[in-house]
Write an enzyme that holds these catalytic residues in place. Structure first.
Site, PDB file in Angstrom:
ATOM      1  N   HIS A  33      -2.837  13.139   0.399  1.00  0.00           N
ATOM      2  CA  HIS A  33      -2.782  11.703   0.135  1.00  0.00           C
ATOM      3  C   HIS A  33      -1.535  11.096   0.774  1.00  0.00           C
ATOM      4  O   HIS A  33      -0.440  11.611   0.638  1.00  0.00           O
ATOM      5  CB  HIS A  33      -2.754  11.478  -1.379  1.00  0.00           C
ATOM      6  CG  HIS A  33      -2.941  10.059  -1.787  1.00  0.00           C
ATOM      7  ND1 HIS A  33      -4.181   9.539  -2.080  1.00  0.00           N
ATOM      8  CD2 HIS A  33      -2.062   9.051  -1.968  1.00  0.00           C
ATOM      9  CE1 HIS A  33      -4.051   8.272  -2.423  1.00  0.00           C
ATOM     10  NE2 HIS A  33      -2.764   7.946  -2.363  1.00  0.00           N
TER      11      HIS A  33
ATOM     12  N   ASP B 145      -6.584  15.732  -0.655  1.00  0.00           N
ATOM     13  CA  ASP B 145      -6.148  14.688  -1.585  1.00  0.00           C
ATOM     14  C   ASP B 145      -6.606  15.065  -2.991  1.00  0.00           C
ATOM     15  O   ASP B 145      -7.798  15.061  -3.288  1.00  0.00           O
ATOM     16  CB  ASP B 145      -6.748  13.341  -1.170  1.00  0.00           C
ATOM     17  CG  ASP B 145      -6.148  12.164  -1.900  1.00  0.00           C
ATOM     18  OD1 ASP B 145      -5.723  12.346  -3.062  1.00  0.00           O
ATOM     19  OD2 ASP B 145      -6.101  11.063  -1.320  1.00  0.00           O
TER      20      ASP B 145
ATOM     21  N   CYS C 266      -3.430   3.441  -0.018  1.00  0.00           N
ATOM     22  CA  CYS C 266      -3.390   3.838  -1.422  1.00  0.00           C
ATOM     23  C   CYS C 266      -3.844   2.660  -2.295  1.00  0.00           C
ATOM     24  O   CYS C 266      -5.000   2.260  -2.218  1.00  0.00           O
ATOM     25  CB  CYS C 266      -1.973   4.309  -1.739  1.00  0.00           C
ATOM     26  SG  CYS C 266      -1.663   4.871  -3.396  1.00  0.00           S
TER      27      CYS C 266
END
Length: 246
Positions: free
Chosen positions: A212, A179, A132
């Site tokens: 994600h 995502d 991330c």
């Protein structure tokens, strides 16, 4: 990380209950989690946190996974004592929060970490992975530090600027099909630009039906349908590192 205006949805995932096998150390101005294998090695991997900070059990689990495969791992506090993001925080404050935690302004910390690995751990071969926010850091570092021999960037936001494609060493980019922070169009553009500009090996891989944070934020024991994808992504990470820093 986020598409700048809203927080990364990592909090959708599971927080692993994990005790960790390494120890916390102080290295000059930063704290770090360090995990070492039983046998001596001259290989290390820097593990870069997501927005939830260096003490997140999920990230330490990934560090220890690498250690189990023979690497010294170090997960530094790249926020340098500042509070990590919390799921309970007001999302409207995220942009302001991020201003003091910019993923492309970590050189001071990385230099300290590299010095520690080389001088205190006698490391000669170094890689980096990140999740991330840490995926953005990883991408950035692979453009700046030739001593980082391999990188694996997990679902880091993509910025389409021309200096983002001249990788110095092999880099694997892992993304999730579902995502909502990183559109697949951006992923495709990244791959197209890397094909034009990168002079080193790279791979861009998208995992179907995943969201994600899936590699480090999903607990495969309670997400059996996702388990094959989680395991494959982790295997890809290990294979990439083994190929380029062994």
């Amino acid at each position: 990380m986020a598409n700048e205006a809203c927080p990364c949805p990592c909090d959708i995932g599971d927080k692993i209950e994990y005790g960790a096998k390494g120890q916390e150390v102080q290295i000059e101005h930063i704290k770090a989690y360090v995990s070492k294998p039983h046998s001596s090695t001259d290989k290390a991997v820097i593990v870069v946190q997501d927005i939830f900070g260096w003490q997140l059990p999920n990230t330490r689990f990934m560090a220890d996974l690498l250690t189990a495969h023979g690497y010294i791992t170090i997960c530094p506090d790249f926020f340098v004592g500042q509070e990590p993001w919390k799921p309970s925080n007001d999302r409207s404050t995220f942009t302001e929060w991020l201003q003091t935690r910019q993923a492309t302004k970590v050189e001071k910390e990385i230099n300290v970490v590299l010095k520690y690995l080389k001088e205190q751990c006698h490391v000669k071969k170094i890689g980096v992975i990140g999740f991330c926010w840490g995926g953005v850091v990883t991408h950035h570092l692979m453009l700046k530090y030739p001593e980082l021999k391999a990188g694996v960037s997990f679902y880091g936001i993509i910025r389409d600027v021309e200096d983002r494609y001249n990788l110095l060493n092999p880099t694997l980019f892992i993304f999730a099909e579902m995502d909502h922070v990183i559109p697949l169009e951006q992923v495709s553009l990244l791959e197209e630009k890397l094909k034009v500009h990168s002079k080193v090996d790279f791979q861009v891989k998208v995992f179907p039906k995943q969201t994600h944070g899936f590699v480090h934020r999903k607990n495969e024991d309670i997400n059996p349908e996702d388990k094959p994808f989680i395991e494959e992504a982790r295997k890809n990470m290990l294979e990439w590192l083994h190929k380029y820093i062994n």
